[in-house]
Write an enzyme that holds these catalytic residues in place. Structure first.
Site, PDB file in Angstrom:
ATOM      1  N   GLU A 148      43.893  41.105  45.217  1.00  0.00           N
ATOM      2  CA  GLU A 148      44.042  40.055  44.234  1.00  0.00           C
ATOM      3  C   GLU A 148      45.426  39.286  44.723  1.00  0.00           C
ATOM      4  OE1 GLU A 148      40.875  38.040  42.620  1.00  0.00           O
ATOM      5  OE2 GLU A 148      42.363  36.483  42.384  1.00  0.00           O
ATOM      6  N   TYR A 192      49.654  27.402  32.879  1.00  0.00           N
ATOM      7  CA  TYR A 192      50.196  28.525  32.784  1.00  0.00           C
ATOM      8  C   TYR A 192      51.064  29.013  33.155  1.00  0.00           C
ATOM      9  CZ  TYR A 192      47.942  33.213  33.535  1.00  0.00           C
ATOM     10  OH  TYR A 192      47.641  34.765  33.924  1.00  0.00           O
ATOM     11  N   GLY A 211      35.433  28.987  42.502  1.00  0.00           N
ATOM     12  CA  GLY A 211      36.685  28.109  41.914  1.00  0.00           C
ATOM     13  C   GLY A 211      36.063  27.322  40.904  1.00  0.00           C
ATOM     14  N   HIS A 216      44.152  33.747  26.868  1.00  0.00           N
ATOM     15  CA  HIS A 216      46.061  34.081  27.634  1.00  0.00           C
ATOM     16  C   HIS A 216      46.736  35.116  26.727  1.00  0.00           C
ATOM     17  CE1 HIS A 216      45.987  29.505  29.719  1.00  0.00           C
ATOM     18  NE2 HIS A 216      45.240  29.398  28.436  1.00  0.00           N
ATOM     19  N   THR A 217      45.769  35.869  26.074  1.00  0.00           N
ATOM     20  CA  THR A 217      45.917  37.207  25.961  1.00  0.00           C
ATOM     21  C   THR A 217      46.165  38.094  26.697  1.00  0.00           C
ATOM     22  OG1 THR A 217      43.534  37.381  25.310  1.00  0.00           O
ATOM     23  CG2 THR A 217      44.742  37.325  23.276  1.00  0.00           C
ATOM     24  N   SER A 275      36.201  35.214  42.960  1.00  0.00           N
ATOM     25  CA  SER A 275      37.040  35.995  43.608  1.00  0.00           C
ATOM     26  C   SER A 275      37.449  37.251  43.029  1.00  0.00           C
ATOM     27  CB  SER A 275      38.153  35.469  43.233  1.00  0.00           C
ATOM     28  OG  SER A 275      38.957  35.774  42.203  1.00  0.00           O
ATOM     29  N   GLY A 308      36.243  28.711  37.975  1.00  0.00           N
ATOM     30  CA  GLY A 308      37.081  29.659  36.939  1.00  0.00           C
ATOM     31  C   GLY A 308      36.134  30.515  36.480  1.00  0.00           C
ATOM     32  N   LEU A 309      34.797  30.947  37.285  1.00  0.00           N
ATOM     33  CA  LEU A 309      33.924  32.234  36.620  1.00  0.00           C
ATOM     34  C   LEU A 309      34.180  33.137  37.719  1.00  0.00           C
ATOM     35  CD1 LEU A 309      30.732  29.862  36.229  1.00  0.00           C
ATOM     36  CD2 LEU A 309      31.872  30.723  34.276  1.00  0.00           C
ATOM     37  N   ASP A 339      38.612  39.488  34.368  1.00  0.00           N
ATOM     38  CA  ASP A 339      38.083  39.576  35.576  1.00  0.00           C
ATOM     39  C   ASP A 339      37.751  41.252  35.970  1.00  0.00           C
ATOM     40  OD1 ASP A 339      38.831  36.910  34.940  1.00  0.00           O
ATOM     41  OD2 ASP A 339      40.186  36.920  37.212  1.00  0.00           O
TER      42      ASP A 339
HETATM   43  P1  ADP Z   1      37.408  31.719  41.041  1.00  0.00           P
HETATM   44  O1  ADP Z   1      37.888  32.737  40.486  1.00  0.00           O
HETATM   45  O2  ADP Z   1      37.973  30.998  39.501  1.00  0.00           O
HETATM   46  O3  ADP Z   1      36.084  31.401  41.844  1.00  0.00           O
HETATM   47  P2  ADP Z   1      39.421  31.785  42.676  1.00  0.00           P
HETATM   48  O4  ADP Z   1      40.339  29.932  43.753  1.00  0.00           O
HETATM   49  O5  ADP Z   1      39.782  32.818  42.380  1.00  0.00           O
HETATM   50  O6  ADP Z   1      38.335  30.849  41.333  1.00  0.00           O
HETATM   51  O7  ADP Z   1      38.184  32.277  43.939  1.00  0.00           O
HETATM   52  C1  ADP Z   1      38.112  31.774  45.099  1.00  0.00           C
HETATM   53  C2  ADP Z   1      37.866  32.012  46.111  1.00  0.00           C
HETATM   54  O8  ADP Z   1      37.140  33.287  46.303  1.00  0.00           O
HETATM   55  C3  ADP Z   1      37.048  31.511  46.921  1.00  0.00           C
HETATM   56  O9  ADP Z   1      38.171  30.133  47.430  1.00  0.00           O
HETATM   57  C4  ADP Z   1      36.465  32.266  48.597  1.00  0.00           C
HETATM   58  O10 ADP Z   1      38.056  32.124  49.124  1.00  0.00           O
HETATM   59  C5  ADP Z   1      36.483  33.443  47.644  1.00  0.00           C
HETATM   60  N1  ADP Z   1      34.885  33.548  47.710  1.00  0.00           N
HETATM   61  C6  ADP Z   1      34.534  33.032  45.980  1.00  0.00           C
HETATM   62  N2  ADP Z   1      32.799  33.194  46.118  1.00  0.00           N
HETATM   63  C7  ADP Z   1      32.454  34.079  47.903  1.00  0.00           C
HETATM   64  C8  ADP Z   1      31.513  33.454  48.599  1.00  0.00           C
HETATM   65  N3  ADP Z   1      30.580  33.507  48.430  1.00  0.00           N
HETATM   66  N4  ADP Z   1      32.070  33.488  49.988  1.00  0.00           N
HETATM   67  C9  ADP Z   1      33.056  33.676  50.775  1.00  0.00           C
HETATM   68  N5  ADP Z   1      34.123  33.555  49.882  1.00  0.00           N
HETATM   69  C10 ADP Z   1      33.648  33.204  48.283  1.00  0.00           C
HETATM   70 MG    MG Z   2      40.063  33.694  40.945  1.00  0.00          MG
END
Ligand code: ADP
Ligand code: MG
Length: 372
Positions: A144, A205, A106, A16-17, A112, A108-109, A156
């Protein structure tokens, strides 16, 4: 055929920084998005995602605006294409390919940022754009923001594109200064997911961001305009002036100011190979997130306690926004199996949720190479 690979990331300390113009210390992990592609002559982008069993397609000569696109992963890919096109004034080469992934979506790793970065390094090579990784990171962040509608920080994308193998990446989110911080080879990174969904994460958040802004406004009225973010307040100023700030902004600011100082101290403890220092700082970070920032939950606290009591644990804390999600632990490589076995038992005894563990190595940032 070429393949672009892009890693996920976990943040070791500095939570959170980032939206307070402060410091973070993420590490890129060996869970990755892989984009296998070959060029097409017609400027179309046609990709299939194995994980989602879904195909996307759009024209790179007239990339649709975000509003014209359906929700979903097409927005990340089209967003990156659009930002690269705008930045370079070039029409990108068409591609046809497959996205596969060992990185959970999704969780948290930052899958996206990995997806964005894989696209960015792919086109950077294919079209000989010669953009440095920091520029790619900023363009991915723009994608993004403007295409996925997620107002994320820069951590990220920097972690995904600029990390070096075996190391964490120190990032000053205000100046974008980075430094590679080697990690001891005898340690592995364990991501210990509590199984608790991050239900309150978004509203929590937003509330924390607003409370930090409130603290900045109150501190500005005392210290003047040189305070434009909590980053600008030293620990010494904090002990003098935070008592004048209203709650809960005071507690939130105390976390952020302390956490920035902990990141800098953490770099020193890593450089000096000071195990006890690492443990103490990670624990202090967790307690500050729990008590002052109020983003922990019983499951995250139980997981951290279980980690700290298990064999081979160097340090552990909640990682990411909180309200559920995962902890990160640094663990002696030789004891990692015993560590996970005990944490698993211990956590299950304290929680109704199903834990999950990922043993991770620190890898280098996104890259692209030919495949035969
Ligand atoms: P996080 O970044 O924490 O994994 P996000 O909600 O920010 O979660 O991002 C997840 C989104 O990124 C997914 O819903 C999808 O739209 C996209 N994404 C990530 N990996 C893939 C993949 N291998 N194929 C298609 N879309 C992906
Ligand atoms: Mg993300």
């Amino acid at each position: 055929m070429i393949v672009a690979r892009a890693p996920g990331r976990v943040n070791l300390i500095g939570e959170h920084t980032d939206y307070n113009a402060g410091f973070v210390l993420p590490v890129a992990i060996d869970r990755e998005v892989h984009l296998y592609a070959q060029p097409r002559s017609d400027h179309r982008c046609v990709l299939y995602s194995e994980v989602l069993d879904d195909q996307i397609e759009f024209d790179l000569r007239s990339i649709p605006p975000a509003e014209a696109l359906p929700e979903g992963w097409i927005r990340y890919v089209a967003g990156v294409a659009q930002m690269l096109t705008q930045h370079t004034g070039r029409t990108l080469t068409g591609i046809e390919g497959v996205v596969s992934s060992t990185l959970p979506l999704g969780a948290g790793l930052s899958s996206s940022a990995a997806l964005e970065s894989a696209c960015a390094v792919l086109w950077n090579m294919l079209d000989d754009l010669r953009l440095p990784p920091a520029t790619l990171a900023l363009l991915c962040q723009q994608a993004e923001w403007h295409y996925a509608g997620v107002h994320c920080g820069i951590m990220d994308q920097f972690a995904c594109l600029l990390s070096q193998p075996g190391s964490a990446l120190f990032l000053d989110t205000r100046t974008l200064f980075t430094e590679t911080i080697p990690l001891p080879r005898e340690w592995v990174i364990v991501v210990a997911d509590t199984g608790k969904p991050r239900t309150l994460a978004e509203s929590g958040y937003n509330a924390r961001r607003a409370e930090c802004e409130q603290a900045v406004r109150e501190l500005q009225s005392i210290l003047g305009e040189e305070v434009s973010a909590l980053r600008d307040v030293s620990p010494e100023q904090a002990s003098l002036y935070l008592p004048l700030v209203s709650e809960p902004a005071r507690a939130r600011a105390r976390h952020v100011i302390g956490e920035n100082a902990r990141v800098l101290a953490f770099l020193e403890t890593l450089r000096g190979g000071n195990r006890e220092g690492v443990r103490a700082l990670m624990l202090a970070s967790h307690r500050s997130l729990r008590d002052d920032y109020a983003v922990s939950c019983p499951e995250l606290d139980a997981m951290v306690e279980a980690c700290l009591a298990a064999p081979g644990c160097v340090g552990a804390r909640l990682t990411g926004a909180g309200f559920g999600g995962a902890c990160v632990a640094l663990v002696e490589r030789e004891q990692v199996d015993a560590f996970i076995q005990q944490v698993d038992l211990d956590y299950r005894a304290r929680s109704e949720y199903e834990p999950q563990f990922l043993i991770c190595e620190a890898v280098g940032g996104a890259s692209v190479s030919p495949v035969s």
